[in-house]
Design a protein around this motif. Sequence first.
Motif, PDB file in Angstrom:
ATOM      1  N   VAL A 189       0.847  -1.194   0.000  1.00  5.89           N
ATOM      2  CA  VAL A 189       0.000   0.000   0.000  1.00  5.89           C
ATOM      3  C   VAL A 189       0.882   1.244   0.000  1.00  5.89           C
ATOM      4  N   GLY A 190       0.739   2.049  -1.063  1.00  3.93           N
ATOM      5  CA  GLY A 190       1.524   3.278  -1.219  1.00  3.93           C
ATOM      6  C   GLY A 190       2.604   3.079  -2.273  1.00  3.93           C
ATOM      7  N   VAL A 191       2.227   3.334  -3.547  1.00  3.82           N
ATOM      8  CA  VAL A 191       3.176   3.089  -4.641  1.00  3.82           C
ATOM      9  C   VAL A 191       3.910   4.389  -4.978  1.00  3.82           C
ATOM     10  N   GLY A 192       4.691   4.877  -4.047  1.00  7.07           N
ATOM     11  CA  GLY A 192       5.506   6.086  -4.273  1.00  7.07           C
ATOM     12  C   GLY A 192       6.945   5.670  -4.505  1.00  7.07           C
ATOM     13  N   ASN A 193       7.871   6.477  -4.003  1.00  7.00           N
ATOM     14  CA  ASN A 193       9.303   6.180  -4.212  1.00  7.00           C
ATOM     15  C   ASN A 193       9.674   4.817  -3.660  1.00  7.00           C
ATOM     16  N   LEU A 194       9.390   4.618  -2.391  1.00 12.22           N
ATOM     17  CA  LEU A 194       9.777   3.361  -1.748  1.00 12.22           C
ATOM     18  C   LEU A 194       8.942   2.195  -2.279  1.00 12.22           C
ATOM     19  N   GLY A 195       7.635   2.430  -2.414  1.00  9.87           N
ATOM     20  CA  GLY A 195       6.744   1.375  -2.906  1.00  9.87           C
ATOM     21  C   GLY A 195       7.178   0.883  -4.283  1.00  9.87           C
ATOM     22  N   HIS A 196       7.539   1.816  -5.162  1.00 11.84           N
ATOM     23  CA  HIS A 196       7.994   1.444  -6.504  1.00 11.84           C
ATOM     24  C   HIS A 196       9.245   0.572  -6.436  1.00 11.84           C
ATOM     25  N   PHE A 254      -1.784  -0.970  -3.888  1.00 12.42           N
ATOM     26  CA  PHE A 254      -2.894  -0.061  -3.636  1.00 12.42           C
ATOM     27  C   PHE A 254      -2.356   1.361  -3.520  1.00 12.42           C
ATOM     28  N   ASP A 255      -3.124   2.309  -4.039  1.00 13.82           N
ATOM     29  CA  ASP A 255      -2.721   3.710  -3.887  1.00 13.82           C
ATOM     30  C   ASP A 255      -3.984   4.562  -3.954  1.00 13.82           C
ATOM     31  N   SER A 256      -3.804   5.858  -3.617  1.00 13.36           N
ATOM     32  CA  SER A 256      -4.967   6.748  -3.632  1.00 13.36           C
ATOM     33  C   SER A 256      -4.919   7.695  -4.827  1.00 13.36           C
ATOM     34  N   LYS A 257      -3.785   7.725  -5.537  1.00 13.54           N
ATOM     35  CA  LYS A 257      -3.639   8.679  -6.653  1.00 13.54           C
ATOM     36  C   LYS A 257      -4.317   8.156  -7.919  1.00 13.54           C
ATOM     37  N   THR A 285       3.742   1.486   2.799  1.00 11.49           N
ATOM     38  CA  THR A 285       4.694   2.528   2.365  1.00 11.49           C
ATOM     39  C   THR A 285       3.936   3.800   1.985  1.00 11.49           C
ATOM     40  N   VAL A 286       2.978   4.168   2.825  1.00 10.31           N
ATOM     41  CA  VAL A 286       2.225   5.410   2.599  1.00 10.31           C
ATOM     42  C   VAL A 286       2.848   6.530   3.447  1.00 10.31           C
ATOM     43  N   PRO A 287       2.525   7.805   3.141  1.00 13.24           N
ATOM     44  CA  PRO A 287       3.001   8.875   4.030  1.00 13.24           C
ATOM     45  C   PRO A 287       2.477   8.634   5.446  1.00 13.24           C
ATOM     46  N   SER A 288       3.253   9.060   6.443  1.00 18.81           N
ATOM     47  CA  SER A 288       2.929   8.687   7.821  1.00 18.81           C
ATOM     48  C   SER A 288       1.526   9.112   8.271  1.00 18.81           C
ATOM     49  N   ASP A 289       1.034  10.233   7.752  1.00 18.49           N
ATOM     50  CA  ASP A 289      -0.296  10.702   8.164  1.00 18.49           C
ATOM     51  C   ASP A 289      -1.403   9.696   7.833  1.00 18.49           C
ATOM     52  N   GLY A 332      -4.777   4.964   9.312  1.00 14.91           N
ATOM     53  CA  GLY A 332      -6.028   4.762   8.573  1.00 14.91           C
ATOM     54  C   GLY A 332      -5.940   3.549   7.658  1.00 14.91           C
ATOM     55  N   VAL A 333      -4.819   3.422   6.959  1.00 26.01           N
ATOM     56  CA  VAL A 333      -4.645   2.289   6.050  1.00 26.01           C
ATOM     57  C   VAL A 333      -4.549   0.988   6.863  1.00 26.01           C
ATOM     58  N   ALA A 334      -3.837   1.060   7.990  1.00 28.33           N
ATOM     59  CA  ALA A 334      -3.721  -0.142   8.836  1.00 28.33           C
ATOM     60  C   ALA A 334      -5.117  -0.587   9.288  1.00 28.33           C
ATOM     61  N   ASN A 393       5.809  -2.539   8.312  1.00 30.10           N
ATOM     62  CA  ASN A 393       5.557  -1.109   8.375  1.00 30.10           C
ATOM     63  C   ASN A 393       6.824  -0.297   8.137  1.00 30.10           C
ATOM     64  N   PHE A 394       6.878   0.379   6.982  1.00 33.28           N
ATOM     65  CA  PHE A 394       8.034   1.225   6.676  1.00 33.28           C
ATOM     66  C   PHE A 394       7.825   2.654   7.160  1.00 33.28           C
ATOM     67  N   THR A 395       6.601   2.995   7.566  1.00 31.15           N
ATOM     68  CA  THR A 395       6.363   4.388   7.973  1.00 31.15           C
ATOM     69  C   THR A 395       6.931   4.615   9.381  1.00 31.15           C
ATOM     70  N   PRO A 396       7.253   5.871   9.694  1.00 26.95           N
ATOM     71  CA  PRO A 396       7.820   6.125  11.031  1.00 26.95           C
ATOM     72  C   PRO A 396       6.788   6.044  12.157  1.00 26.95           C
ATOM     73  N   ASN A 425       8.316  -3.426  12.202  1.00 22.73           N
ATOM     74  CA  ASN A 425       8.711  -2.081  11.755  1.00 22.73           C
ATOM     75  C   ASN A 425      10.077  -2.133  11.096  1.00 22.73           C
ATOM     76  N   VAL A 426      10.202  -1.426   9.979  1.00 22.87           N
ATOM     77  CA  VAL A 426      11.499  -1.378   9.290  1.00 22.87           C
ATOM     78  C   VAL A 426      11.955   0.075   9.256  1.00 22.87           C
ATOM     79  N   ASP A 427      13.118   0.320   9.802  1.00 23.62           N
ATOM     80  CA  ASP A 427      13.650   1.677   9.805  1.00 23.62           C
ATOM     81  C   ASP A 427      15.097   1.629   9.341  1.00 23.62           C
ATOM     82  N   LEU A 428      15.299   2.035   8.089  1.00 20.71           N
ATOM     83  CA  LEU A 428      16.634   1.910   7.498  1.00 20.71           C
ATOM     84  C   LEU A 428      17.651   2.815   8.202  1.00 20.71           C
TER      85      LEU A 428
HETATM   86  N1  LIG Z   1      11.616   2.797   6.974  1.00 16.87           N
HETATM   87  C1  LIG Z   1      12.447   3.416   6.190  1.00 16.87           C
HETATM   88  O1  LIG Z   1      13.633   3.237   6.287  1.00 16.87           O
HETATM   89  C2  LIG Z   1      11.901   4.373   5.191  1.00 16.87           C
HETATM   90  C3  LIG Z   1      12.653   4.833   4.135  1.00 16.87           C
HETATM   91  C4  LIG Z   1      12.041   5.688   3.221  1.00 16.87           C
HETATM   92  C5  LIG Z   1      10.723   6.069   3.403  1.00 16.87           C
HETATM   93  N2  LIG Z   1      10.035   5.613   4.470  1.00 16.87           N
HETATM   94  C6  LIG Z   1       8.616   5.931   4.696  1.00 16.87           C
HETATM   95  O2  LIG Z   1       7.885   5.275   3.695  1.00 16.87           O
HETATM   96  C7  LIG Z   1       6.724   6.034   3.378  1.00 16.87           C
HETATM   97  C8  LIG Z   1       6.703   6.295   1.890  1.00 16.87           C
HETATM   98  O3  LIG Z   1       7.809   7.090   1.494  1.00 16.87           O
HETATM   99  P1  LIG Z   1       7.969   7.535  -0.021  1.00 16.87           P
HETATM  100  O4  LIG Z   1       9.204   8.335  -0.121  1.00 16.87           O
HETATM  101  O5  LIG Z   1       7.817   6.356  -0.903  1.00 16.87           O
HETATM  102  O6  LIG Z   1       6.689   8.506  -0.200  1.00 16.87           O
HETATM  103  P2  LIG Z   1       5.955   8.923  -1.527  1.00 16.87           P
HETATM  104  O7  LIG Z   1       5.255  10.197  -1.219  1.00 16.87           O
HETATM  105  O8  LIG Z   1       6.876   8.881  -2.702  1.00 16.87           O
HETATM  106  O9  LIG Z   1       4.871   7.764  -1.738  1.00 16.87           O
HETATM  107  C9  LIG Z   1       3.728   7.611  -0.972  1.00 16.87           C
HETATM  108  C10 LIG Z   1       2.643   6.973  -1.851  1.00 16.87           C
HETATM  109  O10 LIG Z   1       1.530   6.687  -1.002  1.00 16.87           O
HETATM  110  C11 LIG Z   1       0.352   7.086  -1.687  1.00 16.87           C
HETATM  111  N3  LIG Z   1      -0.701   7.359  -0.711  1.00 16.87           N
HETATM  112  C12 LIG Z   1      -0.965   8.475  -0.014  1.00 16.87           C
HETATM  113  N4  LIG Z   1      -2.013   8.291   0.806  1.00 16.87           N
HETATM  114  C13 LIG Z   1      -2.439   7.029   0.606  1.00 16.87           C
HETATM  115  C14 LIG Z   1      -3.464   6.249   1.163  1.00 16.87           C
HETATM  116  N5  LIG Z   1      -4.281   6.720   2.102  1.00 16.87           N
HETATM  117  N6  LIG Z   1      -3.596   5.003   0.730  1.00 16.87           N
HETATM  118  C15 LIG Z   1      -2.785   4.479  -0.210  1.00 16.87           C
HETATM  119  N7  LIG Z   1      -1.780   5.172  -0.776  1.00 16.87           N
HETATM  120  C16 LIG Z   1      -1.608   6.433  -0.359  1.00 16.87           C
HETATM  121  C17 LIG Z   1       0.757   8.288  -2.509  1.00 16.87           C
HETATM  122  O11 LIG Z   1      -0.129   8.512  -3.594  1.00 16.87           O
HETATM  123  C18 LIG Z   1       2.150   7.872  -2.969  1.00 16.87           C
HETATM  124  O12 LIG Z   1       2.100   7.137  -4.166  1.00 16.87           O
HETATM  125  C19 LIG Z   1       6.788   7.271   4.240  1.00 16.87           C
HETATM  126  O13 LIG Z   1       6.012   7.060   5.393  1.00 16.87           O
HETATM  127  C20 LIG Z   1       8.261   7.391   4.590  1.00 16.87           C
HETATM  128  O14 LIG Z   1       8.457   8.053   5.831  1.00 16.87           O
HETATM  129  C21 LIG Z   1      10.602   4.773   5.341  1.00 16.87           C
END
Ligand SMILES: NC(=O)c1ccc[n+]([C@@H]2O[C@H](COP(=O)([O-])OP(=O)(O)OC[C@H]3O[C@@H](n4cnc5c(N)ncnc54)[C@H](O)[C@@H]3O)[C@@H](O)[C@H]2O)c1
Length: 210
Positions: free
Chosen positions: A89-96, A115-118, A152-156, A160-162, A175-178, A191-194
Motif C-alpha cells: 500500500v503506497g506506490v511512491g518512491n519506496l513502494g515502486h 494499492f494507492d490513492s492517486k 509505504t504510505v506517508p505517515s499521516d 487509517g490504512v492499517a 511497516n516502513f512508515t515512522p 517495523n522497518v527503519d533503514l
Molecule cells: N523505513 C524506512 O527506512 C523508510 C525509508 C524511506 C521512506 N520511508 C517511509 O515510507 C513512506 C513512503 O515514502 P515515499 O518516499 O515512498 O513517499 P511517496 O510520497 O513517494 O509515496 C507515498 C505513496 O503513497 C500514496 N498514498 C498516499 N495516501 C495514501 C493512502 N491513504 N492510501 C494508499 N496510498 C496512499 C501516494 O499517492 C504515494 O504514491 C513514508 O512514510 C516514509 O516516511 C521509510
Amino acid sequence: MTAESIPKATAKRLPIYYRYLNILHDTGKERISSTELADAVQVDSATIRRDFSYFGALGKRGYGYDVDSLLSFFKQILNQEHLTNVGLVGVGNLGHALLNFNFHKDGNVRISAAFDSKDDIVNTIQDGVPVYPVSDLADQLQEQQIQVIILTVPSDYAQGVADQAVAGGVRGILNFTPIRISVPDQVLVQNVDLTNELQTLIYFIENFSK
Ligand SMILES: NC(=O)c1ccc[n+]([C@@H]2O[C@H](COP(=O)([O-])OP(=O)(O)OC[C@H]3O[C@@H](n4cnc5c(N)ncnc54)[C@H](O)[C@@H]3O)[C@@H](O)[C@H]2O)c1
C-alpha cells in the motif's frame, strides 16, 4: 520437529542456511561440512551443529551434511513451497522500489496486489503488479486472501490504512512508515527503519570492529 519447537535464534538463521544451501545445490555440490558452512554463512560451526541437531541427526561424522536432504527439510520448515501473496500500500518512491524488486530471489513471497490513492496510478499495472484504489483495500485483501501487507504510505495515512487492512483480515504488516501503528493483538507488525539499521551498523563498526 515443528517450526514452533525450534528456538527463535535457530529459526532466524534458517533462511541464511537455506539460501546458501540453494546456492550449493545449484552448483551441484552434494555435501558440506559444518566448518565449510560456517565459513560461508559466518555462523560458528558449533552453533550450526547445535542448530542442525534440532532437526534430528541429519549430519554424518566424516561425511558432513547432505545438501539435498537439508534443503528439502528446510523447505518444509520454512514453508518455501507455499507461495505467499503480499499486498503493498503506497506506490511512491519506496513502494515502486519494492515492487520492482518483488522478492524474486526468494521465490516463495511476491507482491501480487498494490494499492494507492492517486488517480493516475490506480488501475494501472506497475512492474507487473496491478494497482487498486485504496478504497478497495479491505475487499481485495479478503477476495485475494492476502494476509500480509507492506505499508509505504506517508505517515499521516499509516493508521487509517492499517485500520482498513485489519478490516480486510490482515495478519501481518511490514511497516516502513515512522508511525507506530495500533492494531489488534492477533495482528503482527514488523517495523522497518533503514536509518536505525544504518546507525546500528555504524555503532558496531565504531565500537566492536577489530
Ligand atoms: N523505513 C524506512 O527506512 C523508510 C525509508 C524511506 C521512506 N520511508 C517511509 O515510507 C513512506 C513512503 O515514502 P515515499 O518516499 O515512498 O513517499 P511517496 O510520497 O513517494 O509515496 C507515498 C505513496 O503513497 C500514496 N498514498 C498516499 N495516501 C495514501 C493512502 N491513504 N492510501 C494508499 N496510498 C496512499 C501516494 O499517492 C504515494 O504514491 C513514508 O512514510 C516514509 O516516511 C521509510
